[in-house]
Design a protein around this motif. Structure first.
Motif, PDB file in Angstrom:
ATOM      1  N   UNK A 274       0.854  -1.175   0.000  1.00 26.21           N
ATOM      2  CA  UNK A 274       0.000   0.000   0.000  1.00 26.21           C
ATOM      3  C   UNK A 274       0.895   1.232   0.000  1.00 26.21           C
ATOM      4  N   UNK A 275       0.335   2.370  -0.419  1.00 28.45           N
ATOM      5  CA  UNK A 275       1.140   3.583  -0.440  1.00 28.45           C
ATOM      6  C   UNK A 275       0.363   4.737  -1.023  1.00 28.45           C
ATOM      7  N   UNK A 276       1.055   5.863  -1.166  1.00 26.66           N
ATOM      8  CA  UNK A 276       0.432   7.068  -1.720  1.00 26.66           C
ATOM      9  C   UNK A 276       1.306   7.649  -2.831  1.00 26.66           C
ATOM     10  N   UNK A 345      19.123   8.356  -4.641  1.00 30.78           N
ATOM     11  CA  UNK A 345      20.012   8.042  -3.518  1.00 30.78           C
ATOM     12  C   UNK A 345      19.702   6.680  -2.910  1.00 30.78           C
ATOM     13  N   UNK A 346      18.680   6.002  -3.435  1.00 29.59           N
ATOM     14  CA  UNK A 346      18.366   4.648  -2.984  1.00 29.59           C
ATOM     15  C   UNK A 346      17.866   4.564  -1.552  1.00 29.59           C
ATOM     16  N   UNK A 347      17.281   5.646  -1.035  1.00 30.84           N
ATOM     17  CA  UNK A 347      16.823   5.616   0.361  1.00 30.84           C
ATOM     18  C   UNK A 347      15.580   6.483   0.533  1.00 30.84           C
ATOM     19  N   UNK A 348      14.887   6.245   1.639  1.00 34.89           N
ATOM     20  CA  UNK A 348      13.722   7.044   1.982  1.00 34.89           C
ATOM     21  C   UNK A 348      14.152   8.334   2.671  1.00 34.89           C
ATOM     22  N   UNK A 349      13.299   9.337   2.609  1.00 34.06           N
ATOM     23  CA  UNK A 349      13.515  10.586   3.331  1.00 34.06           C
ATOM     24  C   UNK A 349      13.577  10.293   4.828  1.00 34.06           C
ATOM     25  N   UNK A 350      14.541  10.862   5.497  1.00 36.12           N
ATOM     26  CA  UNK A 350      14.698  10.597   6.937  1.00 36.12           C
ATOM     27  C   UNK A 350      13.496  11.070   7.748  1.00 36.12           C
ATOM     28  N   UNK A 351      12.734  12.012   7.207  1.00 39.28           N
ATOM     29  CA  UNK A 351      11.578  12.518   7.934  1.00 39.28           C
ATOM     30  C   UNK A 351      10.269  11.897   7.521  1.00 39.28           C
ATOM     31  N   UNK A 352      10.305  10.876   6.661  1.00 38.42           N
ATOM     32  CA  UNK A 352       9.068  10.256   6.188  1.00 38.42           C
ATOM     33  C   UNK A 352       8.494   9.327   7.249  1.00 38.42           C
ATOM     34  N   UNK A 353       7.233   8.992   7.063  1.00 32.85           N
ATOM     35  CA  UNK A 353       6.543   8.141   8.030  1.00 32.85           C
ATOM     36  C   UNK A 353       7.121   6.729   8.013  1.00 32.85           C
ATOM     37  N   UNK A 354       7.401   6.188   9.196  1.00 34.78           N
ATOM     38  CA  UNK A 354       7.989   4.852   9.288  1.00 34.78           C
ATOM     39  C   UNK A 354       6.963   3.768   9.007  1.00 34.78           C
ATOM     40  N   UNK A 355       5.678   4.073   9.211  1.00 36.90           N
ATOM     41  CA  UNK A 355       4.624   3.107   8.905  1.00 36.90           C
ATOM     42  C   UNK A 355       3.411   3.855   8.391  1.00 36.90           C
ATOM     43  N   UNK A 356       2.508   3.130   7.748  1.00 35.95           N
ATOM     44  CA  UNK A 356       1.351   3.760   7.111  1.00 35.95           C
ATOM     45  C   UNK A 356       0.443   4.426   8.129  1.00 35.95           C
ATOM     46  N   UNK A 357       0.351   3.865   9.336  1.00 37.14           N
ATOM     47  CA  UNK A 357      -0.517   4.430  10.364  1.00 37.14           C
ATOM     48  C   UNK A 357      -0.031   5.775  10.865  1.00 37.14           C
ATOM     49  N   UNK A 358       1.271   6.055  10.676  1.00 41.57           N
ATOM     50  CA  UNK A 358       1.832   7.307  11.191  1.00 41.57           C
ATOM     51  C   UNK A 358       1.438   8.514  10.353  1.00 41.57           C
ATOM     52  N   UNK A 363      -1.073  15.539   5.484  1.00 42.63           N
ATOM     53  CA  UNK A 363      -0.677  15.400   4.079  1.00 42.63           C
ATOM     54  C   UNK A 363       0.825  15.506   3.901  1.00 42.63           C
ATOM     55  N   UNK A 364       1.484  16.313   4.756  1.00 48.50           N
ATOM     56  CA  UNK A 364       2.933  16.535   4.609  1.00 48.50           C
ATOM     57  C   UNK A 364       3.729  15.246   4.824  1.00 48.50           C
ATOM     58  N   UNK A 365       3.166  14.256   5.521  1.00 50.71           N
ATOM     59  CA  UNK A 365       3.895  13.013   5.799  1.00 50.71           C
ATOM     60  C   UNK A 365       3.852  12.048   4.619  1.00 50.71           C
ATOM     61  N   UNK A 366       3.179  12.439   3.521  1.00 50.88           N
ATOM     62  CA  UNK A 366       3.180  11.595   2.317  1.00 50.88           C
ATOM     63  C   UNK A 366       4.464  11.767   1.499  1.00 50.88           C
ATOM     64  N   UNK A 367       5.433  12.454   2.041  1.00 50.57           N
ATOM     65  CA  UNK A 367       6.704  12.638   1.365  1.00 50.57           C
ATOM     66  C   UNK A 367       7.608  11.435   1.684  1.00 50.57           C
ATOM     67  N   UNK A 368       7.743  10.551   0.743  1.00 41.64           N
ATOM     68  CA  UNK A 368       8.529   9.344   0.973  1.00 41.64           C
ATOM     69  C   UNK A 368       9.987   9.517   0.573  1.00 41.64           C
ATOM     70  N   UNK A 369      10.216  10.003  -0.656  1.00 43.03           N
ATOM     71  CA  UNK A 369      11.578  10.213  -1.141  1.00 43.03           C
ATOM     72  C   UNK A 369      12.073  11.612  -0.784  1.00 43.03           C
ATOM     73  N   UNK A 370      13.387  11.778  -0.786  1.00 42.56           N
ATOM     74  CA  UNK A 370      13.961  13.111  -0.690  1.00 42.56           C
ATOM     75  C   UNK A 370      13.607  13.861  -1.969  1.00 42.56           C
ATOM     76  N   UNK A 371      12.929  15.001  -1.878  1.00 41.44           N
ATOM     77  CA  UNK A 371      12.502  15.717  -3.094  1.00 41.44           C
ATOM     78  C   UNK A 371      13.652  16.027  -4.049  1.00 41.44           C
ATOM     79  N   UNK A 372      14.860  16.211  -3.503  1.00 41.34           N
ATOM     80  CA  UNK A 372      16.007  16.532  -4.353  1.00 41.34           C
ATOM     81  C   UNK A 372      16.610  15.296  -5.017  1.00 41.34           C
TER      82      UNK A 372
END
Length: 518
Positions: A274-276, A345-358, A363-372
């Motif tokens: 699942x995801x956004x 960079x092959x990684x998730x944004x350090x500030x992204x949600x660790x699980x879907x429930x979080x 809406x701001x927590x739908x940022x999975x990748x580093x935008x740059x």
């Protein structure tokens, strides 16, 4: 007396010239035959008697050299896919005679597979090449790496196809690229987890587990036994916030085919990821989240944690299917899910949600990748104001297949075609080149071997470096020019006749000299 031997040298030399010309004409229809050219040289001259100015008298003629002519013969269409021709002068096929374990070289590409799957020359030699590195091809494909040439493994060896089948391959990558209609309206959302409303309403016990999607795309994927399963990706618009659109997506398989110890038998059976998706105001996909079950209660969103990423920054999930034969669980397989967006960079944004429930209602927590660090592929999921549709879909799994045909491309790659629609690179033909090919030694049967004068063989691949390309379904004809050879035959015949006249004249002079003595 010396004049007799001068004439005899002409008779011997021009008889060899006639033999050379005759051999060329005899091989005018020999595949890949290279004609010979004879050059003449004078013999050592002697000092003329009774002169004081160093005048010399020639003592006859001899063979100067017989050289292989390397010009390419005309290329003729052939019906056999393994009839091959080298399109230029640079290159010779490499073959090995199993009887004496010697390597030879030839321009005759009339090859065929024997009953044991060996690619053989018409004279019974094993054609040489490199085995294709299948693991390297699969790895490159799954990591979006474009290979400049088909990779090989090991050293030059006999080209042998031992198995005329292709084993099933479990799907390791699936790509579903869609356009999601930006004009879609937002339905009734879950109050606690609006960005996962579709997931929370999903119920595997219902005939239609998903009843509230805005669009769905299906694709067949394969398990390790080569059995096809229908994967469905569901999409549902969740919000239009500050110029950005958010969509929920869910990757599923039929619940009854799910063999996962975590989800099977629960109301979330069949859900794999699942995801956004986050779109800009211009309809460009700019971010993505992805979550997979962590082994605990799959009905709780907090147990759907961030998916692992491939080295190219694509999320992947684990799928466990039930065996079609007895319903037992097959080994799990990891499948990368491509939407067209990846993280360089092959990684998730350090500030992204660790699980879907979080994510909750933020809406701001739908940022999975580093935008740059995001990268949009040429074909990428979009959000334009037009009907939702699937732009492209693909996957890399397949069922078992039987080989139906082979063909060889210009790079010397032997490809197999199979009943399951797959093509597979099997071998790469080896070619050889020489510093001075005109001095190669003829062994008969269209086989050549190197000499000190020709230099050692340099082995490489067709259509690379100095080597010319290969034409399939084609044979190279003899390069004998019949018109030139007929002219040479007439000239050598006349020269032979003239030298025979020298011998008879010298004999007449000797008889006259003997008569004077009497």
């Amino acid at each position: 007396m010396s004049s007799i031997w001068t004439g005899v040298s002409g008779l011997l030399t021009y008889s060899q010239g006639i033999a050379t010309t005759g051999n060329n004409l005899a091989n005018v229809n020999t595949v890949g035959y290279k004609s010979s050219r004879m050059l003449f040289a004078d013999m050592i001259s002697t000092m003329a008697g009774g002169t004081s100015d160093g005048s010399q008298i020639g003592t006859g003629v001899q063979v100067g050299s017989i050289a292989l002519q390397t010009e390419v013969g005309s290329l003729q269409d052939a019906s056999n896919s393994t009839d091959l021709a080298i399109t230029g002068e640079r290159g010779y096929f490499v073959v090995k005679d199993a009887a004496n374990d010697k390597t030879y070289y030839t321009r005759a590409g009339d090859f065929n597979f024997d009953k044991n799957g060996n690619l053989m020359s018409a004279t019974g030699c094993n054609v040489q090449g490199w085995a294709v590195d299948q693991d390297a091809i699969l790895k490159a494909k799954r990591n979006n790496v474009i290979l400049s040439e088909v990779p090989t493994t090991g050293t030059v060896t006999d080209i042998t196809i031992k198995d005329f089948t292709i084993d099933p391959q479990a799907t390791g990558t699936m790509e579903v690229v869609t356009n999601l209609d930006s004009q879609s309206s937002v339905g009734e959302l879950d109050a606690t987890d609006p960005y996962f409303t579709m997931f929370k309403n999903y119920d595997a016990t219902n005939d239609t587990p998903v009843a509230d999607s805005d669009y769905q795309a299906t694709i067949k994927i394969y398990d390790s036994n080569g059995v096809a399963h229908t994967a469905t990706v569901y999409y549902s618009k969740t919000s239009d916030n500050s110029g950005k659109e958010y969509w929920e997506y869910m990757v599923t398989v039929p619940p009854e085919e799910d063999g996962s110890a975590t989800t099977s038998g629960t109301t979330k059976a069949g859900v794999l990821m699942v995801g956004t998706l986050t779109f800009s105001a211009q309809g460009v996909l700019e971010n993505q989240t992805a979550f997979t079950p962590n082994g605990s209660d799959p009905t709780s969103l907090s147990n759907w944690t961030q998916a692992s990423l491939t080295s190219s920054g694509v999320p992947e999930f684990s799928a466990t299917f039930k065996s079609a034969s007895n319903g037992s669980a097959l080994p799990s397989q990891t499948i990368a899910f491509k939407t067209g967006l990846s993280a360089t960079d092959g990684s998730w944004n350090s500030g992204s949600a660790a699980n879907a429930g979080a994510i909750g209602t933020n809406a701001a927590l739908n940022i999975g990748y580093n935008p740059s660090s995001t990268l949009n592929a040429v074909y990428c999921t979009t959000n334009y104001a037009t009907s939702s549709y699937t732009q492209t879909s693909s996957q890399d799994g397949y069922a078992k297949g039987e080989m139906t045909a082979t063909n060889v491309d210009e790079n010397g790659v032997i490809w197999g075609s199979f009943t399951n629609g797959q093509t597979k690179a099997l071998y790469v033909l080896a070619l050889a080149d020489f510093t001075n090919p005109t001095d190669l030694y003829r062994n008969g049967n269209n086989l050549l071997s190197p000499t000190t004068e020709s230099g050692k063989a340099t082995v490489g691949r067709a259509n690379s470096g100095v080597f010319d390309s290969i034409a399939g379904n084609t044979l190279e004809s003899s390069n004998v020019d019949m018109a030139s050879e007929m002219v040479n035959l007439i000239i050598n015949q006349r020269a032979f006749q003239a030298n025979s006249k020298v011998v008879t004249t010298a004999e007449s002079l000797m008889e006259t000299a003997l008569q004077i003595k009497k």
